[in-house]
Design an enzyme around this catalytic site. Structure first.
Site, PDB file in Angstrom:
ATOM      1  CB  SER A 191       5.108  -0.485   7.088  1.00 15.28           C
ATOM      2  OG  SER A 191       5.036  -1.635   7.741  1.00 15.28           O
ATOM      3  CG  ASP A 297       1.074  -0.009  13.931  1.00 19.55           C
ATOM      4  OD1 ASP A 297       0.909  -1.225  13.747  1.00 19.55           O
ATOM      5  OD2 ASP A 297       1.734   0.645  13.472  1.00 19.55           O
ATOM      6  CG  HIS A 327       0.615  -0.559  10.340  1.00 20.31           C
ATOM      7  ND1 HIS A 327       1.809  -0.132  11.008  1.00 20.31           N
ATOM      8  CD2 HIS A 327       1.319  -1.367   9.002  1.00 20.31           C
ATOM      9  CE1 HIS A 327       3.136  -0.326  10.138  1.00 20.31           C
ATOM     10  NE2 HIS A 327       2.630  -0.876   8.985  1.00 20.31           N
TER      11      HIS A 327
END
Length: 607
Positions: A191, A297, A327
């Protein structure tokens, strides 16, 4: 494919008889095939250095970032570095168990989140966890992937290579050097962490040998905007407040003002976003890239890895893993294979071991839950197929295929900002007031959509502003990862497995996971959004003249999906996708000119 390296580029540790012997880079050939757990984790050196980034905070103070280090005590030079630079170490934490850094009463680091330290330090690596500016123990400001955050990690790489100054305290004058470091750094992270790895690689900094971005952003514009449409997931200024420390909250109003002003609700691509667009600087990347992303995601949209991958210079050695999760870190969906692969990757690019990892398949894609397919490179699609929309006898419904409709053929719908794609894809053979639906016939053989699809839509709007959204749908029964549920395709079990060595306050044992699946009869495999007022470019939104035709071209999410024989590929066009984007401020009626509308799909196989 990448050229195989056979010569050592760094000092390597050779396991020989009574321990580890450090040999010079000139020694050849390298007898190691992999690093082994030779060193004591319990006795590892744990320390912090505050590195001067060369920048000043709004209050005039020099920005120093805290880098917590764990390294083998037995080795005093030539140690390779695994770095994870993050804003989350004191707030949301890292990993499936939201681990945070911890310290003893003297401020010495105790817990290093994730398994990298537990597994790699005994194998002769150091692990360096950097607090981005304005977070945890670093001063300065959170600037959402901007100059300060990139400098946070880049300056530590410079320090590890003797080019920047490190201090023993946050504000003192006593300095500390990194004589133990080989200067070879690999950045990794999921991320925001992986995003910083992308950004630092785009500076071309010497010493950064590889990056492993997981679910990472390549352009912050594409995190908050989609071809002028505004995502409903938050704002840059709001995100600063999630991670900033107390001094950042007190001193960084001017930075937040810049973020707010640079992210107007018009959806324009501004100078603020341009600074945070690493794709435009991808030509500077020298480090190898091991990219990892979940194809479902919906936080960091997959366009981020697709455009980054395509922009990398052809000289960059690369590998990609694509899962069917959301994610999620690969440690939580393919743990054993991930750790083994990452081990080989770092051994090759940071230690110089000629283990052949660069000659292994360059692409690994999850085709269905826990079923993986390797390819020599990615994407495997070598051509683009253009598909057209032909109406049937039912209004707003038709065929998706190679045949273009007659000139002037139109179809209409009205924006309903209370619904979105998961409503649009239902009942694809029936008229809907809020969308258009076009499908192929039942496929006679499987097809694979691999890459980034693009759609061109020509439409008129009844009002001065309008959104246009498009989704690709696999119509047919399947068992998929339940990416829309908590866990985004995984479920966390009660058992634990251990990856490396533990010490008091830092366990190497993590909760196991398994695939969370669900049965469906239709599944969105790619989506894209746009604001029709950006038909002439992203820099400025223009008002629409009702009744005037406008043409806009925009990307759908990068994907890799195999659609089985007997299924149908569908394209659904709507306006405000309520699950993801904000409405344009009205509910316009859109009339689409089908003869001037087309979809380009990177396709393996034929329809």
């Amino acid at each position: 494919m990448a050229i195989r390296r056979s010569a050592l580029t760094l000092a390597v540790a050779i396991v020989a008889g009574f321990g580890a012997l450090v040999v010079p880079a000139s020694a050849a050939p390298n007898p190691l095939q992999r690093t082994e757990p030779t060193y004591s984790y319990a006795n590892a050196i744990r320390e912090t250095v505050w590195v001067d980034t060369g920048l000043s905070a709004p209050n005039g103070a020099r920005v120093r970032v805290a880098a917590d280090i764990i390294r083998p005590s037995e080795v005093t030079s030539g140690v390779p570095v695994i770095m994870d630079a993050s804003p989350y170490y004191a707030t949301l934490g890292r990993g499936n168990e939201s681990q945070k850094k911890t310290y003893d009463s003297a401020g010495k680091p105790i817990q290093f989140p994730l398994h990298y330290d537990n597994y790699f330090v005994p194998r002769g690596y150091s692990v360096v966890l950097v607090d981005l500016s304005g977070t945890a123990r670093s001063n300065g400001c959170v600037d959402i992937g901007g100059r300060s955050e990139i400098a946070s990690a880049k300056s530590v790489i410079d320090w590890l290579n003797g080019r920047a100054t490190g201090y023993t305290t946050a504000t003192g004058t006593a300095t500390k050097t990194a004589g133990w470091s080989s200067g070879a750094v690999g950045m990794i992270g999921k991320s925001w962490d992986g995003t910083i790895a992308n950004g630092v690689a785009a500076t071309g900094v010497d010493g950064l040998k590889t990056i492993v971005p997981i679910g990472a952003i390549s352009s912050w514009y594409d995190y908050y905007r989609a071809s002028g449409a505004t995502f409903t997931s938050g704002s840059p200024t709001g995100l600063t407040q999630v991670v900033e420390n107390a001094q950042g909250a007190a001193n960084c109003a001017s930075v937040k003002s810049t973020l707010t002003n640079g992210s107007p609700s018009t959806g324009d691509y501004t100078a603020m976003y341009r600074e945070r667009d690493y794709v435009q600087s991808a030509s500077r990347v020298k480090a190898s890239v091991f990219a990892v992303h979940g194809l479902n995601d919906l936080n960091v949209k997959t366009i981020n890895f697709g455009q980054w991958w395509n922009a990398l210079p052809p000289t960059v050695e690369r590998k990609i893993w694509l899962s069917q999760t959301g994610h999620v870190d690969p440690f939580d969906y393919r743990r054993q294979v991930w750790v083994d692969t990452l081990h080989k990757w770092f051994d090759h690019y940071l230690v110089g071991i000629d283990n052949g990892v660069e000659d292994e398949p360059g692409s690994t894609v999850e085709q269905s839950p826990d079923v993986w397919e390797d390819d020599s490179s990615w994407p495997p699609a070598k051509s683009t197929t253009t598909l057209r929309l032909t109406p049937s006898g039912t209004a707003g419904v038709g065929t998706l295929g190679a045949t273009a409709p007659p000139s002037g053929t139109t179809a209409a719908f009205t924006d309903n900002p209370k619904i979105g794609e998961y409503d649009w894809i239902n009942n694809p053979t029936a008229t809907s007031a809020s969308r258009l639906a076009y499908r192929t016939g039942a496929l006679s053989s499987p097809i694979r959509i691999s890459g980034t699809s693009q759609i061109t839509v020509t439409a008129t709007s009844s009002s001065s502003a309008a959104r246009v959204s498009a989704v690709l749908v696999d119509y047919g029964p399947a068992t998929i990862r339940n990416y829309r549920a908590t866990g985004e395709g995984i479920r966390t079990l009660s058992t634990r497995s251990c990856w490396g060595e533990s010490a008091t306050g830092d366990s190497a044992c993590y909760l196991d996971t398994a695939a969370n699946t669900t049965s469906v009869t239709q599944n969105v495999i790619a989506r894209g959004w746009s604001d029709l007022g950006h038909y002439a470019g992203l820099e400025t939104r223009r008002n629409l003249s009702p009744g005037t035709q406008y043409t806009i071209t925009f990307n759908l999410a990068t994907t890799d999906q195999t659609i089985p024989a007997g299924h149908r590929l569908g394209l659904v066009i709507g306006s405000t996708d309520s699950s993801y984007i904000a409405a344009a401020g009205s509910s316009p009626r859109l009339v689409v000119d089908l003869s001037k509308t087309s979809l380009r799909v990177p396709l393996v196989g034929s329809i």
